[in-house]
Design an enzyme around this catalytic site. Structure first.
Site, PDB file in Angstrom:
ATOM      1  N   LYS A 188     -39.338  53.111   1.814  1.00 47.80           N
ATOM      2  CA  LYS A 188     -38.169  52.801   0.976  1.00 47.80           C
ATOM      3  C   LYS A 188     -38.379  51.489   0.235  1.00 47.80           C
ATOM      4  CE  LYS A 188     -34.594  50.700   2.901  1.00 47.80           C
ATOM      5  NZ  LYS A 188     -34.157  49.402   2.350  1.00 47.80           N
ATOM      6  N   ASN A 189     -38.832  50.465   0.949  1.00 49.06           N
ATOM      7  CA  ASN A 189     -38.911  49.120   0.354  1.00 49.06           C
ATOM      8  C   ASN A 189     -40.102  48.929  -0.575  1.00 49.06           C
ATOM      9  OD1 ASN A 189     -36.542  48.503   1.545  1.00 49.06           O
ATOM     10  ND2 ASN A 189     -37.430  47.300   3.208  1.00 49.06           N
ATOM     11  N   CYS A 203     -24.077  40.360   2.495  1.00 46.82           N
ATOM     12  CA  CYS A 203     -24.089  41.661   3.181  1.00 46.82           C
ATOM     13  C   CYS A 203     -23.983  41.410   4.674  1.00 46.82           C
ATOM     14  CB  CYS A 203     -25.319  42.468   2.797  1.00 46.82           C
ATOM     15  SG  CYS A 203     -26.734  42.234   3.845  1.00 46.82           S
ATOM     16  N   ARG A 209     -27.616  36.069   1.805  1.00 46.20           N
ATOM     17  CA  ARG A 209     -28.685  36.627   0.951  1.00 46.20           C
ATOM     18  C   ARG A 209     -28.537  36.251  -0.523  1.00 46.20           C
ATOM     19  NH1 ARG A 209     -29.958  42.694   2.788  1.00 46.20           N
ATOM     20  NH2 ARG A 209     -31.979  42.188   1.870  1.00 46.20           N
ATOM     21  N   ASP A 261     -37.048  43.692  10.191  1.00 49.58           N
ATOM     22  CA  ASP A 261     -36.516  45.059  10.143  1.00 49.58           C
ATOM     23  C   ASP A 261     -36.835  45.864  11.387  1.00 49.58           C
ATOM     24  OD1 ASP A 261     -37.053  45.455   6.538  1.00 49.58           O
ATOM     25  OD2 ASP A 261     -35.582  44.338   7.687  1.00 49.58           O
ATOM     26  N   ARG A 285     -29.406  55.635   4.354  1.00 47.22           N
ATOM     27  CA  ARG A 285     -29.897  54.795   3.264  1.00 47.22           C
ATOM     28  C   ARG A 285     -31.405  54.627   3.319  1.00 47.22           C
ATOM     29  NH1 ARG A 285     -26.828  49.308   2.173  1.00 47.22           N
ATOM     30  NH2 ARG A 285     -28.514  49.365   0.614  1.00 47.22           N
TER      31      ARG A 285
HETATM   32  C1  EPZ Z   1     -36.400  42.516   1.737  1.00 51.22           C
HETATM   33  O1  EPZ Z   1     -35.105  41.979   1.439  1.00 51.22           O
HETATM   34  C2  EPZ Z   1     -36.146  43.892   2.345  1.00 51.22           C
HETATM   35  N1  EPZ Z   1     -35.448  44.716   1.387  1.00 51.22           N
HETATM   36  C3  EPZ Z   1     -35.322  43.750   3.619  1.00 51.22           C
HETATM   37  O2  EPZ Z   1     -35.199  45.039   4.232  1.00 51.22           O
HETATM   38  C4  EPZ Z   1     -36.062  42.847   4.590  1.00 51.22           C
HETATM   39  O3  EPZ Z   1     -35.264  42.621   5.720  1.00 51.22           O
HETATM   40  C5  EPZ Z   1     -36.376  41.489   3.907  1.00 51.22           C
HETATM   41  O4  EPZ Z   1     -37.088  41.688   2.691  1.00 51.22           O
HETATM   42  C6  EPZ Z   1     -37.221  40.590   4.792  1.00 51.22           C
HETATM   43  O5  EPZ Z   1     -38.389  41.219   5.177  1.00 51.22           O
HETATM   44  C7  EPZ Z   1     -36.148  45.302   0.384  1.00 51.22           C
HETATM   45  O6  EPZ Z   1     -37.351  45.157   0.230  1.00 51.22           O
HETATM   46  C8  EPZ Z   1     -35.376  46.164  -0.571  1.00 51.22           C
HETATM   47  P1  EPZ Z   1     -35.867  38.107   1.260  1.00 51.22           P
HETATM   48  P2  EPZ Z   1     -34.970  40.671   0.500  1.00 51.22           P
HETATM   49  O7  EPZ Z   1     -35.568  37.716  -0.146  1.00 51.22           O
HETATM   50  O8  EPZ Z   1     -36.071  40.630  -0.463  1.00 51.22           O
HETATM   51  C9  EPZ Z   1     -33.476  33.962   1.700  1.00 51.22           C
HETATM   52  C10 EPZ Z   1     -34.114  46.870   5.240  1.00 51.22           C
HETATM   53  O9  EPZ Z   1     -33.598  46.959   6.364  1.00 51.22           O
HETATM   54  N2  EPZ Z   1     -33.430  33.944   0.228  1.00 51.22           N
HETATM   55  O10 EPZ Z   1     -37.291  38.181   1.648  1.00 51.22           O
HETATM   56  O11 EPZ Z   1     -33.581  40.653   0.004  1.00 51.22           O
HETATM   57  C11 EPZ Z   1     -32.660  35.132   2.288  1.00 51.22           C
HETATM   58  O12 EPZ Z   1     -31.311  34.831   2.388  1.00 51.22           O
HETATM   59  C12 EPZ Z   1     -33.891  45.608   4.393  1.00 51.22           C
HETATM   60  O13 EPZ Z   1     -34.835  47.756   4.733  1.00 51.22           O
HETATM   61  C13 EPZ Z   1     -32.838  32.870  -0.416  1.00 51.22           C
HETATM   62  O14 EPZ Z   1     -32.337  31.948   0.228  1.00 51.22           O
HETATM   63  O15 EPZ Z   1     -35.151  39.512   1.575  1.00 51.22           O
HETATM   64  C14 EPZ Z   1     -33.344  35.355   3.633  1.00 51.22           C
HETATM   65  O16 EPZ Z   1     -32.823  34.472   4.570  1.00 51.22           O
HETATM   66  C15 EPZ Z   1     -32.863  44.707   4.977  1.00 51.22           C
HETATM   67  N3  EPZ Z   1     -32.798  32.872  -1.776  1.00 51.22           N
HETATM   68  C16 EPZ Z   1     -34.808  35.033   3.318  1.00 51.22           C
HETATM   69  O17 EPZ Z   1     -34.809  34.248   2.122  1.00 51.22           O
HETATM   70  C17 EPZ Z   1     -33.350  33.885  -2.526  1.00 51.22           C
HETATM   71  O18 EPZ Z   1     -33.293  33.848  -3.767  1.00 51.22           O
HETATM   72  C18 EPZ Z   1     -35.701  36.255   3.124  1.00 51.22           C
HETATM   73  O19 EPZ Z   1     -35.055  37.144   2.238  1.00 51.22           O
HETATM   74  C19 EPZ Z   1     -33.955  34.964  -1.863  1.00 51.22           C
HETATM   75  C20 EPZ Z   1     -33.992  34.962  -0.483  1.00 51.22           C
END
Ligand code: EPZ
Length: 418
Positions: A22-23, A117, A122, A305, A397
């Protein structure tokens, strides 16, 4: 709203096939916006989030056709909008992945802010500051990101925090920018490399994907391509844990063991017997599960995850351990439901203290997010008696027909359509 009913205590036997990731599929679909030529993606999982992304792209004017067998045909010939609306973005925050491609292609984009969320605030600040570094004018008005850039230009980007979709968004934007972009502290997830492979097939110039430093040399045009999406490493890990908590001996096929190296090593540490083939795993449940601490980290560390699924495993382990969540600030929503089933878990900030083995008993439980719902299904497999998991739309999802796949392995599980 569908529910899933599970009667636990049945060991698993046989084979299960892993679907596409998915990701990886979500950014791959968005990459189609970077060309006006046809794109075909194979091995795309038929899960709800992919359908939602299809609607986001259709809203922009992209032709999207889902074919049986997991192929998607896309063509962003001419776009008639650069807006991703709140009604879609609120259902799936990954919709923000259209921002980079739209800005690179059309010079402007209007994308609803995803908002928080269940698992955390996030924010997308890192996406926006990176685009500003590439010369975009970015503002947030009435809940929407408004971005403009006649032509993005290459830049040195340092991500303060490793961000998966941030890396993907900027990598896509940079493929058609003027000059060279270098991403530092970039995400190394296999899904990022899969996107880079697809973009390269479209004619992009990318070096270093899969490492913390990615270098992208912008080009004027990208062309059409056909790309096969990688298998889902989180789905793979979920079935390995399912076998361990239910008991049994299964084969997991069409997976990519290398993509979940740290997960496999951690699960072996708990006593699970895992034999690897090039794209399959033979998994045998241990007589006794050993407790082992874990901390979630960006790839190649243990994936967040898999945290909820791992917690079910630890509730069945001999001894006590700590499960530390370092990525998201609120990713223990499944704990209260596990406690209702009899698990011994105590949360203190970002660490959960799990003591086992606990005899889980079936109960009515509520899913709160995608991975929490998978965790409750696994708990249902291990529990005595009947478990009813409510709000399985979370599950749909990101998991393709998990109830059918588990039933194929001998589990007593069914979907209750209500
Ligand atoms: C991706 O989300 C995945 N989703 C998530 O999978 C996964 O949990 C996550 O990466 C971490 O591995 C998809 O790929 C669609 P991040 P993403 O930006 O990209 C902070 C699932 O279950 N952050 O790597 O949204 C954020 O708050 C889902 O399939 C900022 O502060 O996660 C978090 O604490 C859930 N500012 C950390 O970084 C930003 O601009 C990592 O988030 C961006 C992120």
């Amino acid at each position: 709203m569908d529910k899933i009913r599970i009667v636990g205590g049945k060991p698993l036997e046989g084979t299960v096939r892993i679907s596409g990731a998915k990701n990886a599929s979500l950014p791959d679909v968005c990459a189609a916006l970077l060309t006006d030529e046809p794109i075909v993606l194979d091995n795309v999982p038929e899960v709800r989030d992919i359908r939602t992304m299809g609607r986001v792209l259709s809203q922009l004017g992209c032709d999207v056709a889902f074919r049986t067998g997991g192929s998607v045909e896309l063509r962003a010939g001419t776009l008639n909008s650069v807006e991703a609306t709140y009604d879609l973005v609120k259902t799936m925050r990954a919709s923000v992945l259209v921002l980079g491609p739209l800005l690179a292609r059309e010079g402007r984009a209007r994308v609803s802010l995803p908002g928080g969320c269940a698992i955390g605030a996030r924010p997308i600040d890192l996406h926006l500051t990176a685009l500003e570094k590439m010369g975009a004018e970015v503002s947030v008005e009435r809940g929407y990101v408004e971005a403009r850039a006649p032509r993005l230009r290459g830049a040195e980007i340092h991500f303060n925090t490793v961000t998966v979709t941030g890396t993907e968004n900027i990598m896509m934007a940079a493929t058609r920018a003027d000059g060279v972009t270098v991403l530092h502290n970039a995400a190394c997830e296999p899904e990022v490399s899969d996107l880079a492979d697809m973009l390269t097939a479209m004619g992009a110039q990318i070096e270093g994907a899969g490492t913390p430093t990615i270098r992208i040399t912008g080009v004027d045009r990208l062309k059409g391509a056909r790309h096969r999406v990688i298998p889902d490493r989180i789905e793979t890990g979920t079935y390995v844990v399912a076998c361990a908590v239910a008991g049994g001996d299964i084969e997991v096929q069409q997976c990519h063991p290398e993509h979940l190296r740290s997960t496999i090593e951690k699960l072996r540490e708990t006593g699970i017997r895992i034999e690897e083939g090039p794209n399959n795993l033979r998994v045998r449940a241990p007589r006794q599960i050993k407790a082992a601490d874990v901390t979630t980290l960006p790839h190649p560390g243990f994936p967040t995850d898999m945290q909820a699924q791992y917690m079910v495993l630890m509730s069945q382990a001999n001894g006590a351990c700590r499960v530390t969540e370092s990525i998201f600030e609120n990713r223990f929503m499944h704990v209260a439901e596990l406690q209702r089933m009899g698990a011994d878990v105590r949360v203190d900030g970002r660490t959960a203290f799990v003591r086992g083995p606990s005899a889980l008993s079936g109960a009515q439980v509520m899913a709160t997010d995608l991975r929490a719902s998978a965790c409750l299904v696994l708990a249902g497999l291990a529990a005595e008696g009947e478990t009813i998991v409510d709000r399985v739309y979370h599950l749909d999802r990101g998991y393709y027909r998990i109830d059918e796949k588990l039933r194929g392995l001998g589990a007593d599980i069914e979907r209750l359509e209500t």
